[in-house]
Design a protein around this motif. Structure first.
Motif, PDB file in Angstrom:
ATOM      1  N   VAL A   8       0.847  -1.193   0.000  1.00  0.00           N
ATOM      2  CA  VAL A   8       0.000   0.000   0.000  1.00  0.00           C
ATOM      3  C   VAL A   8       0.883   1.242   0.000  1.00  0.00           C
ATOM      4  N   VAL A   9       0.606   2.142  -0.929  1.00  0.00           N
ATOM      5  CA  VAL A   9       1.343   3.397  -1.026  1.00  0.00           C
ATOM      6  C   VAL A   9       0.440   4.523  -0.533  1.00  0.00           C
ATOM      7  N   HIS A  10       0.984   5.382   0.300  1.00  0.00           N
ATOM      8  CA  HIS A  10       0.225   6.507   0.838  1.00  0.00           C
ATOM      9  C   HIS A  10       0.701   7.801   0.172  1.00  0.00           C
ATOM     10  N   TYR A  11      -0.252   8.593  -0.264  1.00  0.00           N
ATOM     11  CA  TYR A  11       0.039   9.826  -0.990  1.00  0.00           C
ATOM     12  C   TYR A  11      -0.509  11.035  -0.223  1.00  0.00           C
ATOM     13  N   MET A  12       0.208  12.129  -0.346  1.00  0.00           N
ATOM     14  CA  MET A  12      -0.295  13.430   0.125  1.00  0.00           C
ATOM     15  C   MET A  12      -0.066  14.462  -0.967  1.00  0.00           C
ATOM     16  N   ALA A  13      -1.063  15.278  -1.187  1.00  0.00           N
ATOM     17  CA  ALA A  13      -0.959  16.357  -2.165  1.00  0.00           C
ATOM     18  C   ALA A  13      -0.678  17.663  -1.450  1.00  0.00           C
ATOM     19  N   THR A  14       0.061  18.531  -2.113  1.00  0.00           N
ATOM     20  CA  THR A  14       0.344  19.854  -1.556  1.00  0.00           C
ATOM     21  C   THR A  14       0.019  20.918  -2.590  1.00  0.00           C
ATOM     22  N   ARG A  15       0.053  22.143  -2.133  1.00  0.00           N
ATOM     23  CA  ARG A  15      -0.011  23.270  -3.055  1.00  0.00           C
ATOM     24  C   ARG A  15       1.266  23.285  -3.906  1.00  0.00           C
ATOM     25  N   PRO A  16       1.291  24.099  -4.957  1.00  0.00           N
ATOM     26  CA  PRO A  16       2.492  24.145  -5.801  1.00  0.00           C
ATOM     27  C   PRO A  16       3.769  24.521  -5.060  1.00  0.00           C
ATOM     28  N   SER A  65      -5.886  19.497  11.095  1.00  0.00           N
ATOM     29  CA  SER A  65      -6.043  18.673  12.283  1.00  0.00           C
ATOM     30  C   SER A  65      -5.108  17.474  12.323  1.00  0.00           C
ATOM     31  N   TYR A  66      -4.679  16.986  11.166  1.00  0.00           N
ATOM     32  CA  TYR A  66      -3.892  15.764  11.085  1.00  0.00           C
ATOM     33  C   TYR A  66      -3.289  15.677   9.689  1.00  0.00           C
ATOM     34  N   PHE A  67      -2.340  14.784   9.494  1.00  0.00           N
ATOM     35  CA  PHE A  67      -1.868  14.481   8.151  1.00  0.00           C
ATOM     36  C   PHE A  67      -2.894  13.554   7.497  1.00  0.00           C
ATOM     37  N   HIS A  68      -3.370  13.959   6.354  1.00  0.00           N
ATOM     38  CA  HIS A  68      -4.450  13.239   5.660  1.00  0.00           C
ATOM     39  C   HIS A  68      -3.871  12.610   4.397  1.00  0.00           C
ATOM     40  N   MET A  69      -3.822  11.266   4.384  1.00  0.00           N
ATOM     41  CA  MET A  69      -3.206  10.530   3.284  1.00  0.00           C
ATOM     42  C   MET A  69      -4.244   9.772   2.481  1.00  0.00           C
ATOM     43  N   TYR A  70      -3.889   9.477   1.243  1.00  0.00           N
ATOM     44  CA  TYR A  70      -4.735   8.699   0.341  1.00  0.00           C
ATOM     45  C   TYR A  70      -3.974   7.474  -0.145  1.00  0.00           C
ATOM     46  N   THR A  71      -4.683   6.349  -0.250  1.00  0.00           N
ATOM     47  CA  THR A  71      -4.105   5.180  -0.896  1.00  0.00           C
ATOM     48  C   THR A  71      -4.562   5.070  -2.346  1.00  0.00           C
ATOM     49  N   PRO A  92       3.014   6.685   6.952  1.00  0.00           N
ATOM     50  CA  PRO A  92       2.428   7.027   8.249  1.00  0.00           C
ATOM     51  C   PRO A  92       3.202   6.357   9.381  1.00  0.00           C
ATOM     52  N   LEU A  93       3.403   7.078  10.465  1.00  0.00           N
ATOM     53  CA  LEU A  93       4.122   6.557  11.623  1.00  0.00           C
ATOM     54  C   LEU A  93       3.254   6.722  12.867  1.00  0.00           C
ATOM     55  N   GLY A  94       3.479   5.849  13.848  1.00  0.00           N
ATOM     56  CA  GLY A  94       2.705   5.932  15.076  1.00  0.00           C
ATOM     57  C   GLY A  94       1.266   5.508  14.871  1.00  0.00           C
ATOM     58  N   GLU A  95       0.408   6.012  15.719  1.00  0.00           N
ATOM     59  CA  GLU A  95      -1.010   5.657  15.661  1.00  0.00           C
ATOM     60  C   GLU A  95      -1.658   6.254  14.410  1.00  0.00           C
ATOM     61  N   THR A  96      -2.487   5.473  13.759  1.00  0.00           N
ATOM     62  CA  THR A  96      -3.222   5.945  12.588  1.00  0.00           C
ATOM     63  C   THR A  96      -4.710   5.748  12.814  1.00  0.00           C
ATOM     64  N   GLY A  97      -5.504   6.445  12.023  1.00  0.00           N
ATOM     65  CA  GLY A  97      -6.955   6.338  12.168  1.00  0.00           C
ATOM     66  C   GLY A  97      -7.670   6.603  10.871  1.00  0.00           C
ATOM     67  N   GLY A 111     -16.403   3.509   8.024  1.00  0.00           N
ATOM     68  CA  GLY A 111     -17.486   3.509   7.046  1.00  0.00           C
ATOM     69  C   GLY A 111     -16.990   3.241   5.646  1.00  0.00           C
ATOM     70  N   ARG A 112     -17.916   2.893   4.782  1.00  0.00           N
ATOM     71  CA  ARG A 112     -17.547   2.491   3.439  1.00  0.00           C
ATOM     72  C   ARG A 112     -17.135   3.644   2.550  1.00  0.00           C
ATOM     73  N   PHE A 113     -17.362   4.902   2.991  1.00  0.00           N
ATOM     74  CA  PHE A 113     -17.050   6.038   2.137  1.00  0.00           C
ATOM     75  C   PHE A 113     -15.591   6.480   2.242  1.00  0.00           C
ATOM     76  N   TYR A 114     -14.842   5.968   3.191  1.00  0.00           N
ATOM     77  CA  TYR A 114     -13.493   6.456   3.414  1.00  0.00           C
ATOM     78  C   TYR A 114     -12.441   5.342   3.428  1.00  0.00           C
ATOM     79  N   PRO A 115     -12.566   4.317   2.587  1.00  0.00           N
ATOM     80  CA  PRO A 115     -11.592   3.220   2.651  1.00  0.00           C
ATOM     81  C   PRO A 115     -10.214   3.598   2.140  1.00  0.00           C
ATOM     82  N   TYR A 116     -10.121   4.725   1.428  1.00  0.00           N
ATOM     83  CA  TYR A 116      -8.830   5.104   0.862  1.00  0.00           C
ATOM     84  C   TYR A 116      -8.235   6.306   1.601  1.00  0.00           C
ATOM     85  N   TRP A 117      -8.760   6.619   2.793  1.00  0.00           N
ATOM     86  CA  TRP A 117      -8.213   7.683   3.627  1.00  0.00           C
ATOM     87  C   TRP A 117      -7.424   7.075   4.787  1.00  0.00           C
ATOM     88  N   LEU A 118      -6.442   7.814   5.271  1.00  0.00           N
ATOM     89  CA  LEU A 118      -5.749   7.455   6.500  1.00  0.00           C
ATOM     90  C   LEU A 118      -5.234   8.732   7.142  1.00  0.00           C
TER      91      LEU A 118
END
Length: 265
Positions: free
Chosen positions: A8-16, A67-73, A95-100, A104-111
């Motif tokens: 599983v690869v985790h992605y984060m997008a940023t501004r330019p 509020s948190y680092f928001h990643m996508y798979t 992601p390191l440490g505790e994750t959450g 629900g079925r609408f957020y399976p690709y969020w971490l």
């Protein structure tokens, strides 16, 4: 022998500029209106490094603008929460440490996590899904294409209008864009990528056609052609089996209209 699971690869997008956008745009606008500075982190400055969240919120609630680092798979969904849309930069993170997750079925690709390691910067085109490079190529062509379509319309307004209206009716009747393309994008986790591509295509075509002197009704149909074209490119690998699906794909790519556009495999 059992096949090993794909990592599983985790992605984060940023501004330019490399900074992470807010996790909640509504809260960001509210606090900015109060004159408060919204904390952020520049991922481009921390490649290979571990980063702690500068001001974490309650796990895993959106109680702060950031509020948190928001990643996508699934990178094809990344653009759903980018406040300014395209362009972006895309990073692979760990992601390191505790994750959450919200559950629900609408957020399976969020971490979510409050600590990450920035692995590398990767191609931003992936935000549109597997065919992101082809989508960006079409978007780059659209101003020239829209001007060409507007010129053809001006040369034969009545004939071109009839041709476009007949094509539009087939698109509406088959729900090629609103049904086939959008549903397949949802199933393959490219829904946000499709929405962003549609918006970018419509805006680019409208501006170019208007600048070329096209009338409003012509601009609207040229916009639709551009949106269908980019959707057809994005979902080319998902709408192609069987005679009927081939006809849907052809409609999206402008079948029945003049000046066919080359399609990248």
């Amino acid at each position: 022998m059992a096949r090993s699971a794909r990592p599983v690869v985790h992605y984060m997008a940023t501004r330019p500029d490399g900074t992470v956008p807010p996790t909640c745009n509504h809260l960001a606008r509210y606090y900015s209106g109060l004159g408060e500075t919204i904390p952020t982190v520049n991922l481009a400055h921390h490649i290979g490094q571990v980063i702690d969240h500068p001001s974490p919120g309650q796990k895993w609630y959106t109680d702060k603008p950031f509020s948190y680092f928001h990643m996508y798979t699934r990178p094809g969904e990344i653009l759903e929460r980018i406040e300014e849309g395209w362009p972006i930069r895309l990073f692979v993170v760990e992601p390191l440490g505790e994750t959450g997750n919200w559950g629900g079925r609408f957020y399976p690709y969020w971490l979510m996590s409050q600590q990450i390691r920035v692995v590398e910067e990767t191609g931003a085109w992936q935000a549109f899904g597997h065919r992101g490079e082809q989508v960006l190529a079409v978007l780059a062509q659209l101003p020239d294409l829209a001007r060409q379509w507007a010129t053809e319309w001006a040369a034969d307004p009545e004939g071109t209008h009839r041709t476009y209206k007949a094509w539009e009716q087939r698109v509406d009747h088959t729900r090629a864009l609103t049904g086939w393309a959008s549903c397949r994008a949802q199933y393959s986790r490219r829904e946000a990528g499709l929405q962003a591509a549609n918006q970018l295509a419509g805006d680019a075509a409208a501006q170019a056609a208007t600048d070329a002197g096209a009338e409003p009704h012509a601009v609207a149909l040229i916009q639709l052609r551009a949106r269908c074209l980019v959707a057809g490119q994005l979902m080319l690998d998902r709408i192609r089996n069987g005679e009927y699906e081939q006809s849907i794909r052809a409609l999206l790519l402008g079948a029945g209209l003049d000046t066919p556009v080359p399609v990248s495999a």
